[in-house]
Design an enzyme around this catalytic site. Sequence first.
Site, short mmCIF file in Angstrom:
data_model
loop_
_atom_site.label_atom_id
_atom_site.label_comp_id
_atom_site.label_asym_id
_atom_site.label_seq_id
_atom_site.Cartn_x
_atom_site.Cartn_y
_atom_site.Cartn_z
N GLU A 47 1.07 -7.54 -12.72
CA GLU A 47 2.37 -6.86 -12.61
C GLU A 47 3.36 -7.59 -11.70
O GLU A 47 4.46 -7.10 -11.47
CB GLU A 47 2.16 -5.43 -12.10
CG GLU A 47 1.19 -4.60 -12.94
CD GLU A 47 -0.26 -4.81 -12.59
OE1 GLU A 47 -1.12 -4.17 -13.23
OE2 GLU A 47 -0.56 -5.64 -11.70
N ASP A 48 2.98 -8.74 -11.18
CA ASP A 48 3.79 -9.42 -10.17
C ASP A 48 5.12 -9.93 -10.73
O ASP A 48 5.16 -10.64 -11.74
CB ASP A 48 3.01 -10.60 -9.58
CG ASP A 48 3.73 -11.22 -8.42
OD1 ASP A 48 3.66 -10.66 -7.31
OD2 ASP A 48 4.37 -12.27 -8.62
N VAL A 49 6.21 -9.59 -10.05
CA VAL A 49 7.55 -9.97 -10.50
C VAL A 49 7.74 -11.49 -10.45
O VAL A 49 8.36 -12.08 -11.34
CB VAL A 49 8.62 -9.26 -9.65
CG1 VAL A 49 10.01 -9.76 -10.01
CG2 VAL A 49 8.54 -7.75 -9.85
N TRP B 42 4.02 -19.07 -8.52
CA TRP B 42 4.84 -18.63 -7.40
C TRP B 42 5.50 -19.83 -6.73
O TRP B 42 6.68 -19.80 -6.41
CB TRP B 42 3.99 -17.90 -6.37
CG TRP B 42 3.55 -16.53 -6.74
CD1 TRP B 42 4.05 -15.74 -7.74
CD2 TRP B 42 2.51 -15.76 -6.12
NE1 TRP B 42 3.37 -14.54 -7.78
CE2 TRP B 42 2.43 -14.53 -6.80
CE3 TRP B 42 1.64 -16.01 -5.05
CZ2 TRP B 42 1.52 -13.54 -6.44
CZ3 TRP B 42 0.73 -15.04 -4.71
CH2 TRP B 42 0.68 -13.80 -5.39
#
Length: 295
Positions: A247-249, A289
């Site tokens: 679910e990481d933006v 990231w």
Amino acid sequence: MIRIPLPKVFNKKLLFQYLKRSPNEITFHVLSDSIVLKLFPLADRLILCQLDFIGDEFILTFPDTKPSPEEGKAIKEYCISWFDLETDLDAFYHVLEKDPIVKPVIHNHRGLRMVKAPDLFEAISWSIIGQQINLPFAYTCKKALVEKVGKKLLFEGITYYAFPEPDAVLTISDETFRAMKFSSQKVKYIRIAANEIKSGKLRKSELEELSFIDAKARLIELKGIGNWSANYVLMRCLGFKEAFPLEDVGLHNALKFLLKRDSKPSLLEIKELAKKWSGWEAYVTFYLWQSLLKD
């Protein structure tokens, strides 16, 4: 002095790029592109450690207080975990080299090792602080918490801080937490985690002995720890490479860019893409990231 050899596949430039990503990170101090200082609270002593990355090793020196052999061993083990020095990155690259989506990111970040949060309470707290807020605000909240109750040492005009221990966080009043911009729900969740760790009901050593599924289930038993937070702790603290914060933006934004989309991919699409990352989901996430950071 403690010498720690670096693995052959190691990218110091990318490591320091990551370490310098926020000016509000105060649990370590980046002195240059090769030197980091970190304060270690060990039992009843504070040990300031300087890490110098030179050639094919990094050297630990102690400018303020010399550690005992046991303390030196603990600091060495922390640093090896912090920079994930024991992972075989060649195995990671072998699995991902045929994936056309992430291959450019792998190529551009070769030698990048996951920067971990070896302390369980810090990792859980950070996963709670970061829920549903942007990264700069999360760092602002973390800085306020560390400055308020973290142990500190003044050395040659600079104050060095360590992330607070559970006991210290439990002394903070609701009013003080509100002043530090913590929501009441996050305060509740952090206190629950602090009590679980303080009481010994939740131990890093025990979690490390569990399977990925069982360790995740144990973390999710904590109020406020959902799938994203559990996977974050599993990858950043416990070293489970199959951990996947779906679910990481940041993950979504990186994939949107790589896929050249106007909108983010759906969770189902990401799950399909991640089939090629099996066993290395955590590392792919970390690389994605990093791809969002500016030089």
